[in-house]
Design a protein around this motif. Structure first.
Motif, PDB file in Angstrom:
ATOM      1  N   GLN A  20      41.304  47.758  39.407  1.00 11.87           N
ATOM      2  CA  GLN A  20      41.004  46.381  39.005  1.00 11.87           C
ATOM      3  C   GLN A  20      39.528  46.233  38.659  1.00 11.87           C
ATOM      4  OE1 GLN A  20      42.704  44.640  42.537  1.00 11.87           O
ATOM      5  NE2 GLN A  20      44.658  44.251  41.529  1.00 11.87           N
ATOM      6  N   GLU A  21      38.675  46.975  39.367  1.00  8.86           N
ATOM      7  CA  GLU A  21      37.249  46.970  39.029  1.00  8.86           C
ATOM      8  C   GLU A  21      37.047  47.530  37.617  1.00  8.86           C
ATOM      9  OE1 GLU A  21      36.269  47.818  43.734  1.00  8.86           O
ATOM     10  OE2 GLU A  21      35.687  49.313  42.254  1.00  8.86           O
ATOM     11  N   LEU A  22      37.806  48.583  37.302  1.00  6.17           N
ATOM     12  CA  LEU A  22      37.659  49.213  35.986  1.00  6.17           C
ATOM     13  C   LEU A  22      38.278  48.365  34.883  1.00  6.17           C
ATOM     14  CD1 LEU A  22      38.204  52.953  36.848  1.00  6.17           C
ATOM     15  CD2 LEU A  22      36.098  51.770  36.282  1.00  6.17           C
ATOM     16  N   LEU A  23      39.335  47.621  35.213  1.00  7.57           N
ATOM     17  CA  LEU A  23      39.909  46.708  34.219  1.00  7.57           C
ATOM     18  C   LEU A  23      38.871  45.649  33.838  1.00  7.57           C
ATOM     19  CD1 LEU A  23      43.515  46.214  35.666  1.00  7.57           C
ATOM     20  CD2 LEU A  23      42.920  47.370  33.534  1.00  7.57           C
ATOM     21  N   THR A  24      38.145  45.152  34.852  1.00 11.24           N
ATOM     22  CA  THR A  24      37.106  44.151  34.592  1.00 11.24           C
ATOM     23  C   THR A  24      36.028  44.734  33.678  1.00 11.24           C
ATOM     24  OG1 THR A  24      37.545  43.238  36.772  1.00 11.24           O
ATOM     25  CG2 THR A  24      35.486  42.570  35.718  1.00 11.24           C
ATOM     26  N   LYS A  25      35.594  45.952  33.988  1.00  9.53           N
ATOM     27  CA  LYS A  25      34.585  46.618  33.153  1.00  9.53           C
ATOM     28  C   LYS A  25      35.158  46.911  31.766  1.00  9.53           C
ATOM     29  CE  LYS A  25      30.675  48.312  32.273  1.00  9.53           C
ATOM     30  NZ  LYS A  25      29.431  47.557  32.452  1.00  9.53           N
ATOM     31  N   GLY A  26      36.398  47.385  31.749  1.00  6.27           N
ATOM     32  CA  GLY A  26      37.059  47.717  30.482  1.00  6.27           C
ATOM     33  C   GLY A  26      37.161  46.501  29.571  1.00  6.27           C
ATOM     34  N   LYS A  49      56.496  44.475  39.669  1.00  2.00           N
ATOM     35  CA  LYS A  49      55.623  44.333  40.841  1.00  2.00           C
ATOM     36  C   LYS A  49      54.142  44.482  40.504  1.00  2.00           C
ATOM     37  CE  LYS A  49      59.052  45.187  44.222  1.00  2.00           C
ATOM     38  NZ  LYS A  49      59.984  46.326  44.131  1.00  2.00           N
ATOM     39  N   VAL A  50      53.825  45.249  39.456  1.00  2.00           N
ATOM     40  CA  VAL A  50      52.409  45.526  39.193  1.00  2.00           C
ATOM     41  C   VAL A  50      51.807  44.632  38.106  1.00  2.00           C
ATOM     42  CG1 VAL A  50      52.467  47.919  39.981  1.00  2.00           C
ATOM     43  CG2 VAL A  50      53.004  47.414  37.598  1.00  2.00           C
ATOM     44  N   GLU A  51      52.656  44.027  37.284  1.00  2.00           N
ATOM     45  CA  GLU A  51      52.141  43.257  36.138  1.00  2.00           C
ATOM     46  C   GLU A  51      51.145  42.201  36.580  1.00  2.00           C
ATOM     47  OE1 GLU A  51      55.182  43.997  36.886  1.00  2.00           O
ATOM     48  OE2 GLU A  51      56.427  44.496  35.149  1.00  2.00           O
ATOM     49  N   SER A  52      51.501  41.450  37.658  1.00  2.00           N
ATOM     50  CA  SER A  52      50.655  40.338  38.091  1.00  2.00           C
ATOM     51  C   SER A  52      49.349  40.839  38.720  1.00  2.00           C
ATOM     52  CB  SER A  52      51.420  39.496  39.111  1.00  2.00           C
ATOM     53  OG  SER A  52      51.723  40.307  40.232  1.00  2.00           O
ATOM     54  N   GLN A  53      49.288  42.138  39.063  1.00  2.00           N
ATOM     55  CA  GLN A  53      48.058  42.692  39.626  1.00  2.00           C
ATOM     56  C   GLN A  53      47.171  43.285  38.536  1.00  2.00           C
ATOM     57  OE1 GLN A  53      48.889  45.298  43.132  1.00  2.00           O
ATOM     58  NE2 GLN A  53      51.022  44.891  42.661  1.00  2.00           N
ATOM     59  N   ILE A  54      47.683  43.335  37.304  1.00  2.00           N
ATOM     60  CA  ILE A  54      46.948  44.005  36.220  1.00  2.00           C
ATOM     61  C   ILE A  54      46.581  43.041  35.088  1.00  2.00           C
ATOM     62  CG2 ILE A  54      47.150  45.772  34.403  1.00  2.00           C
ATOM     63  CD1 ILE A  54      48.839  47.416  36.412  1.00  2.00           C
TER      64      ILE A  54
END
Lengths: 340, 299
Positions: A20-26, A49-54
């Motif tokens: 999630q840190e890398l998604l923010t940077k990405g 299950k993962v969609e809402s976390q990404i």
């Protein structure tokens, strides 16, 4: 095409914080480049299950690979997922966590695609590059910035010709921030068999124990950290005592871990945990950049060192010239006296 | 059952003991000021290989190292501890290699000297780069499976003609036991069993081992003080391989084969903050505690 990709690491159905840190940077890199952010999630029973976390981190497209053999993680199937997906999608940048999974997977993928990979980056930026040898000019390259050589230098690495430009980043180095809880991204459920041949499932996981972290260094508001100057494993007992009265966590520098004074999972720095406490008390830590990279964002830094010229003193708010042995008991004593 | 094992080892500058003269005024590394050592985790890797050699008689342990002439010291050191022999992979064409070009060279050398290798074992990472990339990249280049972050090899067995390895590995927050068919690449953690010490008899036997390029440019083995020994004892001549010896593609070696380029290197100088300097006296420590409590930073 040419988008920014983040490989999301998943334990069970839980997306790891580092991802999630890398998604923010990405997301930020994709904005700078004017491209989309895509994410890859591979595991077993993860669909729904993962969609809402990404997606809330600003992901435009999420590729889900859901099959029994993809969890727990093993090297070859996950490599096949990324290599074949990247051949199809031609990303310009790929980020992954610099933990056991990312550092197992990243090099294998980079070798298969003949693309450059930089491990354990502490900063990622976009900028131009002039190759002095060929005279070629490049725009919008990923600057992969990392300490090297035991932390005595900081190098900026670029991959001018090969794609994707790959980098791993340790947990805690970047900050995770939800962009929009209702961010509308496309979800693609991929056909795993098309990407991963049966022959890739070679490693059998016979047994697996994962425990929650024994310490809470990442979330601690006060950290008492010890370096080589603490002198011994027994010397660390004092730090634990100070940590107990201050309700703090104990950390260590690489030198202290290498010397056997402290456990490996207490290591703070580029190759350990990155921390941002309110107060950081550095006891007998000289302050190699590899350590400083993991704690320089701390609010108040107090350095206790018998060497007046220890590099860490230059970034400290308070410098106490004295030995750990002498000063730490006094800190305990006067804290007890004054706090009541 | 016997095994063919290749141990990948690297000679590294000892970055753990960096003195003030480690960097030149221009900001480059002053390699001559740093002692060259056997990369610590490669010693843990060697121990895992030697344990298998103890367990399965007839097993061979061959060390491959890439570097300049002086890196042959790594091979001798491994032989003092029990390795059978080794190869120095050395060529100007390998200079400036990033991890990918290094892995290509090592993989090519392994194919050349040990095409029927069972296990390739190396340290998890080297202390001068800390990348942990070469092991997995060698595995990929050879099309082999990999087990990284190994704490120990539990068992190697043969089931229906297929050799298998079972190893425990350290994962984030835990441990995992995995099984893989051979051949396979293992990378070993520093927390695995330490390497056995040198064996005195082996030191006596192998201390005169030399790679050809360690000789002065105008000497040959025949001109060395112990020339007849080099005639009678071929094991004293360590293997040495160039780019051409292993048929490596020059485009994939060294700087040319490296996708990553160093744009910029900065010697780290911390920006000095204004810090309050205190002594360790009771008065100063007491004052500091009061100040921190007052600012609600602690308590």
């Amino acid at each position: 095409m040419n988008n920014v990709f983040v490989y999301c690491e998943i334990e069970g159905t839980q997306v790891q914080e580092v991802s999630q840190e890398l998604l923010t940077k990405g997301r930020k890199l994709a904005n700078t480049l004017g491209v989309q952010l895509e994410a890859v999630a591979a595991g077993s029973g993860i669909t729904g299950k993962v969609e809402s976390q990404i997606l809330p981190y600003g992901v435009d497209k999420l590729h889900i690979f859901d099959a029994e053999g993809l969890a727990p993680y093993t090297s070859k199937p996950h490599t096949a997922v990324l290599v074949n997906l990247f051949k199809q999608e031609q990303p310009q940048i790929c980020l992954m966590g610099a933990d056991v999974v990312g550092r197992d997977l990243g090099p294998r993928v980079s070798s298969a695609l003949h693309s450059g990979l930089t491990a354990d980056c502490t900063s990622l930026e976009i900028g131009p590059h002039d190759d002095k040898k060929t005279g070629k000019h490049y725009d919008n390259l990923l600057y992969q910035i990392r300490p090297a050589f035991g932390g005595n230098i900081v190098a900026t690495i670029v991959n001018p010709e090969n794609r994707p430009q790959m980098a791993t980043v340790r947990s805690g180095v970047m900050k995770a921030e939800v962009l929009d809880p209702n961010y509308k991204g496309e979800v693609v459920i991929e056909d795993v068999a098309k990407f991963v041949p049966e022959t890739e499932y070679v490693t059998k996981v016979l047994d697996r124990h994962v425990q929650a972290a024994k310490n809470n260094l990442k979330g601690a508001s006060i950290i008492v950290a010890g370096g080589y100057g603490v002198g011994s494993k027994e010397g660390f007992e004092q730090l634990y005592e100070l940590a107990k009265v201050l309700h703090a966590e104990v950390g260590a520098s690489r030198a202290a871990v290498d010397a056997g004074f402290a456990d490996h999972d207490l290591q703070i720095g580029q190759t350990g945990v990155t921390v941002r406490p309110k107060v950081y008390i550095a006891c007998g830590i000289s302050g190699a950049i590899q350590h400083v990279a993991g704690m320089k964002e701390s609010g108040i830094i107090i350095s206790i060192n018998s060497d007046e010229n220890a590099p860490i003193n230059t970034i400290a708010d308070y410098v106490i010239n004295g030995t750990v042995e002498e000063v730490v008991p006094k800190l305990i004593k006067y804290y007890k006296q004054n706090s009541k | 059952m016997s095994l063919k094992i290749v141990v990948l080892a690297k000679q590294v500058p000892d970055t753990r003991n960096v003195g003030p003269d480690a960097m030149t005024p221009e900001g480059t590394i002053n390699r001559s000021a740093l002692p060259a050592i056997f990369n610590p985790e490669d010693l843990n890797a060697l121990e895992q290989a030697l344990r298998l050699k103890d367990q399965f008689p007839g097993t061979t342990v061959t060390v491959i190292t890439m570097g300049p002439g002086r890196a042959a010291e790594v091979i001798r050191e491994a032989m003092y501890r029990g390795a059978d022999g080794g190869y120095l992979l050395t060529d100007r064409a390998f200079a400036g290699a990033d991890t990918l070009a290094t892995s290509y060279a090592l993989a090519t050398a392994i194919k050349h000297v040990c095409p029927d290798v069972d296990l390739i074992i190396g340290g998890r990472q080297a202390i001068d780069g800390d990348t942990a990339q070469v092991g997995p990249q060698v595995a990929e280049k050879l099309g082999l499976n990999q087990i990284t972050y190994v704490e120990g090899v539990k068992e190697v067995k043969e089931v229906k003609g297929v050799k298998e390895v079972i190893a425990t590995r350290h994962i984030d927050g835990g441990v995992e036991t995995v099984e893989s068919p051979l051949p396979c690449v293992l990378t070993v953690n520093g927390s695995a069993a330490p390497c056995r010490p040198r064996n005195v008899k082996r030191v006596m036997k192998y201390k005169r081992c030399l790679a050809p390029m360690e000789l002065a440019p105008d000497t040959t083995f025949a001109e060395l003080p112990y020339a007849e020994q080099y005639e009678k004892k071929p094991y004293l001549k360590l293997g040495q391989l160039t780019c051409a010896d292993v048929n490596a593609d020059l485009q994939q070696c060294g700087l040319a084969g490296s996708p990553t380029k160093v744009k910029n290197v900065e010697n780290i100088v911390f920006k000095a903050k204004e810090s309050k300097v205190l002594s360790g006296s009771d008065e100063d420590v007491n004052g500091l505690i009061k100040e921190l409590l007052n600012d609600r930073l602690i308590g």
